[in-house]
Design a protein around this motif. Structure first.
Motif, PDB file in Angstrom:
ATOM      1  N   ASP A   1       4.041  15.034   3.968  1.00 52.25           N
ATOM      2  CA  ASP A   1       4.265  16.007   5.047  1.00 52.25           C
ATOM      3  C   ASP A   1       3.230  15.914   6.162  1.00 52.25           C
ATOM      4  O   ASP A   1       3.442  16.432   7.258  1.00 52.25           O
ATOM      5  CB  ASP A   1       4.273  17.429   4.470  1.00 52.25           C
ATOM      6  CG  ASP A   1       5.461  17.651   3.546  1.00 52.25           C
ATOM      7  OD1 ASP A   1       6.486  16.959   3.713  1.00 52.25           O
ATOM      8  OD2 ASP A   1       5.361  18.520   2.658  1.00 52.25           O
ATOM      9  N   HIS A   2       2.104  15.242   5.903  1.00 52.46           N
ATOM     10  CA  HIS A   2       1.053  15.094   6.914  1.00 52.46           C
ATOM     11  C   HIS A   2       1.086  13.712   7.566  1.00 52.46           C
ATOM     12  O   HIS A   2       0.128  13.324   8.223  1.00 52.46           O
ATOM     13  CB  HIS A   2      -0.325  15.334   6.276  1.00 52.46           C
ATOM     14  CG  HIS A   2      -0.439  16.676   5.643  1.00 52.46           C
ATOM     15  ND1 HIS A   2      -0.501  17.857   6.360  1.00 52.46           N
ATOM     16  CD2 HIS A   2      -0.470  17.035   4.330  1.00 52.46           C
ATOM     17  CE1 HIS A   2      -0.586  18.875   5.542  1.00 52.46           C
ATOM     18  NE2 HIS A   2      -0.555  18.417   4.296  1.00 52.46           N
ATOM     19  N   TRP A   3       2.194  12.975   7.362  1.00 52.89           N
ATOM     20  CA  TRP A   3       2.413  11.649   7.950  1.00 52.89           C
ATOM     21  C   TRP A   3       1.410  10.607   7.456  1.00 52.89           C
ATOM     22  O   TRP A   3       1.067   9.673   8.166  1.00 52.89           O
ATOM     23  CB  TRP A   3       2.439  11.707   9.477  1.00 52.89           C
ATOM     24  CG  TRP A   3       3.521  12.599   9.986  1.00 52.89           C
ATOM     25  CD1 TRP A   3       3.360  13.867  10.448  1.00 52.89           C
ATOM     26  CD2 TRP A   3       4.913  12.316  10.040  1.00 52.89           C
ATOM     27  NE1 TRP A   3       4.580  14.391  10.801  1.00 52.89           N
ATOM     28  CE2 TRP A   3       5.561  13.451  10.559  1.00 52.89           C
ATOM     29  CE3 TRP A   3       5.685  11.221   9.698  1.00 52.89           C
ATOM     30  CZ2 TRP A   3       6.935  13.510  10.757  1.00 52.89           C
ATOM     31  CZ3 TRP A   3       7.053  11.277   9.892  1.00 52.89           C
ATOM     32  CH2 TRP A   3       7.660  12.409  10.417  1.00 52.89           C
ATOM     33  N   ILE A   4       0.962  10.759   6.225  1.00 55.63           N
ATOM     34  CA  ILE A   4       0.080   9.769   5.597  1.00 55.63           C
ATOM     35  C   ILE A   4       0.918   8.931   4.641  1.00 55.63           C
ATOM     36  O   ILE A   4       1.718   9.460   3.863  1.00 55.63           O
ATOM     37  CB  ILE A   4      -1.088  10.459   4.854  1.00 55.63           C
ATOM     38  CG1 ILE A   4      -1.954  11.214   5.873  1.00 55.63           C
ATOM     39  CG2 ILE A   4      -1.910   9.452   4.070  1.00 55.63           C
ATOM     40  CD1 ILE A   4      -3.055  12.026   5.263  1.00 55.63           C
ATOM     41  N   VAL A   5       0.752   7.622   4.693  1.00 54.98           N
ATOM     42  CA  VAL A   5       1.533   6.703   3.860  1.00 54.98           C
ATOM     43  C   VAL A   5       1.125   6.866   2.396  1.00 54.98           C
ATOM     44  O   VAL A   5      -0.047   6.740   2.056  1.00 54.98           O
ATOM     45  CB  VAL A   5       1.318   5.236   4.311  1.00 54.98           C
ATOM     46  CG1 VAL A   5       2.062   4.272   3.391  1.00 54.98           C
ATOM     47  CG2 VAL A   5       1.741   5.041   5.746  1.00 54.98           C
ATOM     48  N   THR A   6       2.099   7.185   1.556  1.00 52.42           N
ATOM     49  CA  THR A   6       1.821   7.327   0.128  1.00 52.42           C
ATOM     50  C   THR A   6       2.299   6.108  -0.670  1.00 52.42           C
ATOM     51  O   THR A   6       1.725   5.799  -1.703  1.00 52.42           O
ATOM     52  CB  THR A   6       2.470   8.601  -0.443  1.00 52.42           C
ATOM     53  OG1 THR A   6       3.870   8.563  -0.164  1.00 52.42           O
ATOM     54  CG2 THR A   6       1.851   9.834   0.174  1.00 52.42           C
ATOM     55  N   HIS A   7       3.333   5.423  -0.197  1.00 50.27           N
ATOM     56  CA  HIS A   7       3.856   4.214  -0.844  1.00 50.27           C
ATOM     57  C   HIS A   7       4.433   3.302   0.235  1.00 50.27           C
ATOM     58  O   HIS A   7       4.927   3.774   1.263  1.00 50.27           O
ATOM     59  CB  HIS A   7       4.972   4.549  -1.848  1.00 50.27           C
ATOM     60  CG  HIS A   7       4.541   5.420  -2.961  1.00 50.27           C
ATOM     61  ND1 HIS A   7       3.706   4.999  -3.958  1.00 50.27           N
ATOM     62  CD2 HIS A   7       4.831   6.713  -3.241  1.00 50.27           C
ATOM     63  CE1 HIS A   7       3.495   5.990  -4.800  1.00 50.27           C
ATOM     64  NE2 HIS A   7       4.161   7.048  -4.382  1.00 50.27           N
ATOM     65  N   HIS A   8       4.371   2.009  -0.033  1.00 50.01           N
ATOM     66  CA  HIS A   8       5.042   1.052   0.857  1.00 50.01           C
ATOM     67  C   HIS A   8       5.496  -0.150   0.044  1.00 50.01           C
ATOM     68  O   HIS A   8       4.868  -0.500  -0.966  1.00 50.01           O
ATOM     69  CB  HIS A   8       4.132   0.618   2.012  1.00 50.01           C
ATOM     70  CG  HIS A   8       2.945  -0.180   1.610  1.00 50.01           C
ATOM     71  ND1 HIS A   8       1.828   0.375   1.029  1.00 50.01           N
ATOM     72  CD2 HIS A   8       2.691  -1.504   1.688  1.00 50.01           C
ATOM     73  CE1 HIS A   8       0.936  -0.560   0.787  1.00 50.01           C
ATOM     74  NE2 HIS A   8       1.439  -1.721   1.173  1.00 50.01           N
ATOM     75  N   ALA A   9       6.625  -0.759   0.466  1.00 53.56           N
ATOM     76  CA  ALA A   9       7.172  -1.901  -0.271  1.00 53.56           C
ATOM     77  C   ALA A   9       8.167  -2.659   0.586  1.00 53.56           C
ATOM     78  O   ALA A   9       8.773  -2.104   1.500  1.00 53.56           O
ATOM     79  CB  ALA A   9       7.861  -1.430  -1.547  1.00 53.56           C
ATOM     80  N   PHE A  10       8.320  -3.936   0.255  1.00 55.76           N
ATOM     81  CA  PHE A  10       9.373  -4.744   0.866  1.00 55.76           C
ATOM     82  C   PHE A  10      10.647  -4.554   0.066  1.00 55.76           C
ATOM     83  O   PHE A  10      10.619  -4.489  -1.158  1.00 55.76           O
ATOM     84  CB  PHE A  10       8.992  -6.231   0.870  1.00 55.76           C
ATOM     85  CG  PHE A  10       7.981  -6.575   1.915  1.00 55.76           C
ATOM     86  CD1 PHE A  10       8.372  -6.852   3.209  1.00 55.76           C
ATOM     87  CD2 PHE A  10       6.634  -6.608   1.603  1.00 55.76           C
ATOM     88  CE1 PHE A  10       7.431  -7.156   4.182  1.00 55.76           C
ATOM     89  CE2 PHE A  10       5.691  -6.918   2.557  1.00 55.76           C
ATOM     90  CZ  PHE A  10       6.088  -7.196   3.857  1.00 55.76           C
ATOM     91  N   VAL A  11      11.763  -4.457   0.768  1.00 55.45           N
ATOM     92  CA  VAL A  11      13.060  -4.293   0.135  1.00 55.45           C
ATOM     93  C   VAL A  11      13.909  -5.486   0.553  1.00 55.45           C
ATOM     94  O   VAL A  11      14.111  -5.715   1.742  1.00 55.45           O
ATOM     95  CB  VAL A  11      13.737  -2.980   0.589  1.00 55.45           C
ATOM     96  CG1 VAL A  11      15.078  -2.809  -0.081  1.00 55.45           C
ATOM     97  CG2 VAL A  11      12.841  -1.792   0.319  1.00 55.45           C
ATOM     98  N   ARG A  12      14.380  -6.235  -0.415  1.00 53.78           N
ATOM     99  CA  ARG A  12      15.207  -7.407  -0.128  1.00 53.78           C
ATOM    100  C   ARG A  12      16.672  -7.010  -0.280  1.00 53.78           C
ATOM    101  O   ARG A  12      17.083  -6.545  -1.331  1.00 53.78           O
ATOM    102  CB  ARG A  12      14.894  -8.559  -1.081  1.00 53.78           C
ATOM    103  CG  ARG A  12      13.445  -8.934  -1.088  1.00 53.78           C
ATOM    104  CD  ARG A  12      13.085  -9.693   0.148  1.00 53.78           C
ATOM    105  NE  ARG A  12      11.657 -10.043   0.084  1.00 53.78           N
ATOM    106  CZ  ARG A  12      10.929 -10.271   1.136  1.00 53.78           C
ATOM    107  NH1 ARG A  12      11.456 -10.212   2.320  1.00 53.78           N
ATOM    108  NH2 ARG A  12       9.661 -10.567   1.018  1.00 53.78           N
ATOM    109  N   HIS A  13      17.440  -7.207   0.791  1.00 53.38           N
ATOM    110  CA  HIS A  13      18.853  -6.855   0.764  1.00 53.38           C
ATOM    111  C   HIS A  13      19.743  -8.065   0.552  1.00 53.38           C
ATOM    112  O   HIS A  13      20.940  -7.963   0.608  1.00 53.38           O
ATOM    113  CB  HIS A  13      19.255  -6.161   2.063  1.00 53.38           C
ATOM    114  CG  HIS A  13      18.644  -4.817   2.194  1.00 53.38           C
ATOM    115  ND1 HIS A  13      19.129  -3.706   1.558  1.00 53.38           N
ATOM    116  CD2 HIS A  13      17.565  -4.386   2.882  1.00 53.38           C
ATOM    117  CE1 HIS A  13      18.385  -2.661   1.849  1.00 53.38           C
ATOM    118  NE2 HIS A  13      17.423  -3.046   2.653  1.00 53.38           N
TER     119      HIS A  13
END
Length: 140
Positions: free
Chosen positions: A117-129
């Motif tokens: 809610d404070h615009w801080i990144v909690t997770h990130h990942a590449f998604v292959r479609h």
């Protein structure tokens, strides 16, 4: 014998030239392809969405969820190769045979971030479609 070797060499050269004239190679890139190295600056729990936007640019979509916000960057880096072996038969065939051997890597990839809610990144990942191709023909 030298005349025979010369004839064989010329014939092989002509066949190879004809085969290569039916070959197509193309590359298509949409948006800037992201790599693990280009997003290594993101530290989960410390990096803000503003920091990400300053470095990577505007995202393609922002979606609200119950647990925060999902930010998505989509990109495409496709390769396509095609060889038409029917090209060799064109001079002797009344029809245009199409014996095509091809590979394409069409489909988008995505890089997604989950922000709190404070615009801080909690997770990130590449998604292959798209699935990885079963083989990799030359020159890819």
């Amino acid at each position: 014998m030298t005349g025979w070797n010369r004839s064989v060499t010329l014939l092989c050269s002509a066949v190879i030239a004809l085969a290569l004239s039916g070959c197509n190679v193309a590359r298509l890139t949409i948006n800037t392809p992201l790599t693990p190295e280009s997003v290594a600056f993101i530290a989960e729990g410390r990096t803000t969405l503003a920091d990400v936007v300053d470095t990577l640019g505007a995202p393609d979509s922002i979606t609200d969820t119950e647990t925060g916000t999902i930010v998505t960057y989509r990109f495409l880096n496709a390769k396509y190769s095609r060889v038409n072996f029917g090209w060799l038969l064109k001079p002797w065939s009344p029809v245009d045979p199409d014996l095509v051997f091809s590979r394409s890597g069409l489909g988008t990839d995505a890089f997604e971030l989950l922000c709190d809610d404070h615009w801080i990144v909690t997770h990130h990942a590449f998604v292959r479609h798209r699935p990885a191709p079963p083989f990799t023909p030359y020159p890819f």
